[in-house]
Design a protein around this motif. Sequence first.
Motif, PDB file in Angstrom:
ATOM      1  N   THR A  10       0.843  -1.215   0.000  1.00  0.00           N
ATOM      2  CA  THR A  10       0.000   0.000   0.000  1.00  0.00           C
ATOM      3  C   THR A  10       0.871   1.256   0.000  1.00  0.00           C
ATOM      4  OG1 THR A  10      -1.253  -1.330   1.543  1.00  0.00           O
ATOM      5  CG2 THR A  10      -2.106   0.870   1.095  1.00  0.00           C
ATOM      6  N   TYR A  11       0.478   2.234  -0.824  1.00  0.00           N
ATOM      7  CA  TYR A  11       1.241   3.484  -0.891  1.00  0.00           C
ATOM      8  C   TYR A  11       0.980   4.319   0.366  1.00  0.00           C
ATOM      9  CZ  TYR A  11       1.444   2.260  -5.881  1.00  0.00           C
ATOM     10  OH  TYR A  11       1.636   1.623  -7.074  1.00  0.00           O
ATOM     11  N   LYS A  12       2.033   4.958   0.846  1.00  0.00           N
ATOM     12  CA  LYS A  12       1.880   5.789   2.050  1.00  0.00           C
ATOM     13  C   LYS A  12       1.408   7.188   1.690  1.00  0.00           C
ATOM     14  CE  LYS A  12       5.299   3.325   4.806  1.00  0.00           C
ATOM     15  NZ  LYS A  12       6.321   2.865   3.827  1.00  0.00           N
ATOM     16  N   LYS A  13       1.775   7.661   0.513  1.00  0.00           N
ATOM     17  CA  LYS A  13       1.427   9.033   0.096  1.00  0.00           C
ATOM     18  C   LYS A  13       0.167   9.035  -0.772  1.00  0.00           C
ATOM     19  CE  LYS A  13       5.477  11.409   0.830  1.00  0.00           C
ATOM     20  NZ  LYS A  13       5.716  12.776   1.164  1.00  0.00           N
ATOM     21  N   THR A  14      -0.437  10.183  -0.846  1.00  0.00           N
ATOM     22  CA  THR A  14      -1.505  10.369  -1.838  1.00  0.00           C
ATOM     23  C   THR A  14      -1.128  11.576  -2.689  1.00  0.00           C
ATOM     24  OG1 THR A  14      -2.728  11.770  -0.342  1.00  0.00           O
ATOM     25  CG2 THR A  14      -3.396   9.452  -0.420  1.00  0.00           C
ATOM     26  N   ILE A  15      -1.663  11.621  -3.873  1.00  0.00           N
ATOM     27  CA  ILE A  15      -1.346  12.736  -4.758  1.00  0.00           C
ATOM     28  C   ILE A  15      -2.580  13.019  -5.617  1.00  0.00           C
ATOM     29  CG2 ILE A  15       0.001  11.072  -6.127  1.00  0.00           C
ATOM     30  CD1 ILE A  15       1.663  13.384  -7.158  1.00  0.00           C
ATOM     31  N   GLU A  16      -2.917  14.305  -5.738  1.00  0.00           N
ATOM     32  CA  GLU A  16      -4.165  14.697  -6.418  1.00  0.00           C
ATOM     33  C   GLU A  16      -3.999  14.778  -7.927  1.00  0.00           C
ATOM     34  OE1 GLU A  16      -7.342  15.088  -5.346  1.00  0.00           O
ATOM     35  OE2 GLU A  16      -6.464  14.179  -3.558  1.00  0.00           O
ATOM     36  N   LYS A  17      -2.908  15.446  -8.347  1.00  0.00           N
ATOM     37  CA  LYS A  17      -2.684  15.596  -9.783  1.00  0.00           C
ATOM     38  C   LYS A  17      -1.203  15.845 -10.048  1.00  0.00           C
ATOM     39  CE  LYS A  17      -3.969  20.445  -9.912  1.00  0.00           C
ATOM     40  NZ  LYS A  17      -4.733  21.457 -10.619  1.00  0.00           N
ATOM     41  N   GLY A  18      -0.825  15.778 -11.288  1.00  0.00           N
ATOM     42  CA  GLY A  18       0.586  16.000 -11.608  1.00  0.00           C
ATOM     43  C   GLY A  18       0.828  15.880 -13.097  1.00  0.00           C
ATOM     44  N   ASP A  19       2.092  15.924 -13.451  1.00  0.00           N
ATOM     45  CA  ASP A  19       2.475  16.009 -14.855  1.00  0.00           C
ATOM     46  C   ASP A  19       3.930  15.551 -14.971  1.00  0.00           C
ATOM     47  OD1 ASP A  19       3.047  16.859 -17.407  1.00  0.00           O
ATOM     48  OD2 ASP A  19       2.141  18.842 -17.146  1.00  0.00           O
ATOM     49  N   TYR A  20       4.186  14.518 -15.738  1.00  0.00           N
ATOM     50  CA  TYR A  20       5.568  14.054 -15.932  1.00  0.00           C
ATOM     51  C   TYR A  20       5.861  13.875 -17.415  1.00  0.00           C
ATOM     52  CZ  TYR A  20       5.405  12.997 -10.969  1.00  0.00           C
ATOM     53  OH  TYR A  20       5.277  13.103  -9.618  1.00  0.00           O
ATOM     54  N   THR A  21       7.101  14.116 -17.785  1.00  0.00           N
ATOM     55  CA  THR A  21       7.493  13.954 -19.188  1.00  0.00           C
ATOM     56  C   THR A  21       8.791  13.162 -19.276  1.00  0.00           C
ATOM     57  OG1 THR A  21       6.491  16.075 -19.746  1.00  0.00           O
ATOM     58  CG2 THR A  21       8.033  15.173 -21.344  1.00  0.00           C
ATOM     59  N   TRP A  22       8.781  12.169 -20.146  1.00  0.00           N
ATOM     60  CA  TRP A  22       9.981  11.367 -20.406  1.00  0.00           C
ATOM     61  C   TRP A  22      10.227  11.284 -21.904  1.00  0.00           C
ATOM     62  CZ3 TRP A  22      13.551   8.823 -17.308  1.00  0.00           C
ATOM     63  CH2 TRP A  22      13.284   8.801 -15.934  1.00  0.00           C
ATOM     64  N   SER A  23      11.503  11.228 -22.226  1.00  0.00           N
ATOM     65  CA  SER A  23      11.889  10.989 -23.602  1.00  0.00           C
ATOM     66  C   SER A  23      12.627   9.649 -23.618  1.00  0.00           C
ATOM     67  CB  SER A  23      12.786  12.143 -24.028  1.00  0.00           C
ATOM     68  OG  SER A  23      13.561  11.763 -25.098  1.00  0.00           O
ATOM     69  N   SER A  24      12.180   8.741 -24.454  1.00  0.00           N
ATOM     70  CA  SER A  24      12.759   7.391 -24.433  1.00  0.00           C
ATOM     71  C   SER A  24      13.101   6.947 -25.857  1.00  0.00           C
ATOM     72  CB  SER A  24      11.760   6.424 -23.785  1.00  0.00           C
ATOM     73  OG  SER A  24      12.394   5.187 -23.551  1.00  0.00           O
ATOM     74  N   PRO A  25      14.267   6.304 -26.014  1.00  0.00           N
ATOM     75  CA  PRO A  25      14.734   5.972 -27.360  1.00  0.00           C
ATOM     76  C   PRO A  25      14.223   4.640 -27.885  1.00  0.00           C
ATOM     77  CG  PRO A  25      16.412   5.415 -25.768  1.00  0.00           C
ATOM     78  CD  PRO A  25      15.266   5.982 -24.983  1.00  0.00           C
ATOM     79  N   SER A  26      14.445   4.452 -29.158  1.00  0.00           N
ATOM     80  CA  SER A  26      14.246   3.163 -29.798  1.00  0.00           C
ATOM     81  C   SER A  26      15.513   2.322 -29.543  1.00  0.00           C
ATOM     82  CB  SER A  26      14.048   3.426 -31.289  1.00  0.00           C
ATOM     83  OG  SER A  26      13.674   2.270 -31.943  1.00  0.00           O
ATOM     84  N   ASN A  27      15.497   1.080 -29.926  1.00  0.00           N
ATOM     85  CA  ASN A  27      16.723   0.273 -29.826  1.00  0.00           C
ATOM     86  C   ASN A  27      16.769  -0.667 -31.020  1.00  0.00           C
ATOM     87  OD1 ASN A  27      15.807  -2.625 -28.961  1.00  0.00           O
ATOM     88  ND2 ASN A  27      14.671  -1.267 -27.573  1.00  0.00           N
ATOM     89  N   ILE A  28      17.984  -1.142 -31.318  1.00  0.00           N
ATOM     90  CA  ILE A  28      18.099  -2.095 -32.430  1.00  0.00           C
ATOM     91  C   ILE A  28      18.772  -3.373 -31.923  1.00  0.00           C
ATOM     92  CG2 ILE A  28      20.246  -0.939 -33.292  1.00  0.00           C
ATOM     93  CD1 ILE A  28      17.606  -2.810 -35.457  1.00  0.00           C
ATOM     94  N   ALA A  29      18.069  -4.488 -32.117  1.00  0.00           N
ATOM     95  CA  ALA A  29      18.568  -5.769 -31.597  1.00  0.00           C
ATOM     96  C   ALA A  29      19.698  -6.303 -32.465  1.00  0.00           C
ATOM     97  CB  ALA A  29      17.421  -6.778 -31.543  1.00  0.00           C
ATOM     98  N   LEU A  30      20.695  -6.862 -31.808  1.00  0.00           N
ATOM     99  CA  LEU A  30      21.813  -7.530 -32.501  1.00  0.00           C
ATOM    100  C   LEU A  30      21.536  -9.031 -32.536  1.00  0.00           C
ATOM    101  CD1 LEU A  30      24.584  -5.458 -30.705  1.00  0.00           C
ATOM    102  CD2 LEU A  30      23.641  -5.062 -32.996  1.00  0.00           C
ATOM    103  N   VAL A  31      21.178  -9.591 -31.375  1.00  0.00           N
ATOM    104  CA  VAL A  31      20.587 -10.936 -31.335  1.00  0.00           C
ATOM    105  C   VAL A  31      19.087 -10.701 -31.147  1.00  0.00           C
ATOM    106  CG1 VAL A  31      20.391 -13.090 -30.018  1.00  0.00           C
ATOM    107  CG2 VAL A  31      22.648 -12.082 -30.440  1.00  0.00           C
ATOM    108  N   LYS A  32      18.297 -11.296 -32.016  1.00  0.00           N
ATOM    109  CA  LYS A  32      16.884 -10.917 -32.117  1.00  0.00           C
ATOM    110  C   LYS A  32      15.963 -11.713 -31.196  1.00  0.00           C
ATOM    111  CE  LYS A  32      17.964  -8.372 -35.738  1.00  0.00           C
ATOM    112  NZ  LYS A  32      17.866  -6.898 -35.741  1.00  0.00           N
TER     113      LYS A  32
END
Length: 359
Positions: A10-32
């Motif tokens: 169970t979470y100890k904190k509560t939060i009403e609203k918010g806003d987060y931004t992430w930038s995440s890359p692609s990847n290229i497999a060498l062994v597939k």
Amino acid sequence: MKEQDFIPSTYKKTIEKGDYTWSSPSNIALVKYWGKKENQIPANPSISFTLEGCKTTTSLRFEKKINDNLFSFDVYLSGDKKDDFKPKIETFFKRIEVYLPFLKDYHFVIETSNTFPHSSGIASSASGMSALALCLMSVEKALHPEMSHQEFNQKASFLARLGSGSACRSIEGDLIVWGAHESIEGSSNLYGVKYPFDVHSNFKNYCDTILLVDKGEKLVSSTVGHNLMHGHPFAEQRFKQAHENMDKLIAIFKTGNLKDFIEIIESEALTLHAMMMSSMPYFILMKPNTLQIINKIWEFRQETGLHISFTLDAGANVHVLYPENEAEPIDGFIKQELAPFCQNNHFICDKVGFGAKQL
Ligand code: DP6
């Protein structure tokens, strides 16, 4: 770590609203990764270079709502409302709900954009699902601030995997292993881990120029292709080969032997497509220009002795891989000789990167 270990107390904190931004890359497999079991468990281990430039940026705005036992969210791609993205995200939410029990407590607005054009034939599922998983982890971190950086990344990868298998390799960089492998302690079917051994300087800043041969929608999705590995006549041999190729790459990363590296990764690419061609029903994702490019690469390598090579993902586009110190002549060759085989001469210069970033 087991699956149950990702269910939070169970979470100890509560939060009403918010806003987060992430930038995440692609990847290229060498062994597939090609073939999976239930719950997005890979049939064999895989390893990939994380990319630097091909990224998805996702913002997640959230506000508390009455828990009516329903998921509530809207999705936008580059500012346009995308209701056709909703079923995929709903499926993702259903899969991860047990691990993120707050999902039905909020209304979410998901705003996403890619650095590469949507209709480039570059799959956005790895970068897109990892960016969304990271935004959701930021919400969990706000509810449970004691979480360590390592726990955060591991669970982000675990959740991303449930969105799209290869997405679990996009959280960190520069080389990520996903799938249990006997020689790599800590490797797991549940999440990606950083490649733990020595990597020769030949592989630092390795270049990946993506040749956009066909920007259209794929005829057969990866998910369908993976499923065709069930009952595939060559499946067991292929999975065994992937384990062996991982072992070979461990030695190659140490010595920096580029000739051996090229042999493994090109064989992996062609084996992936050979699996598609020998599935029932069979299918072909390569296009005539894919083969033209492969032949040009082989000729140029033969003539110059440069370490230019290729890999493919589940599509017609070609990833041209080469070491940084050979970039000048190879970039010239790509522009002159390979670009004409791309749709509208379009290619994207990328290189190995180091993972997602919070903005
Ligand atoms: C050929 O990760 O797109 O790119 O788990 O069904 O979403 P799902 O599949 P996906 O498959 C990627 C296949 C591949 C090889 C790889 O990236 O390892």
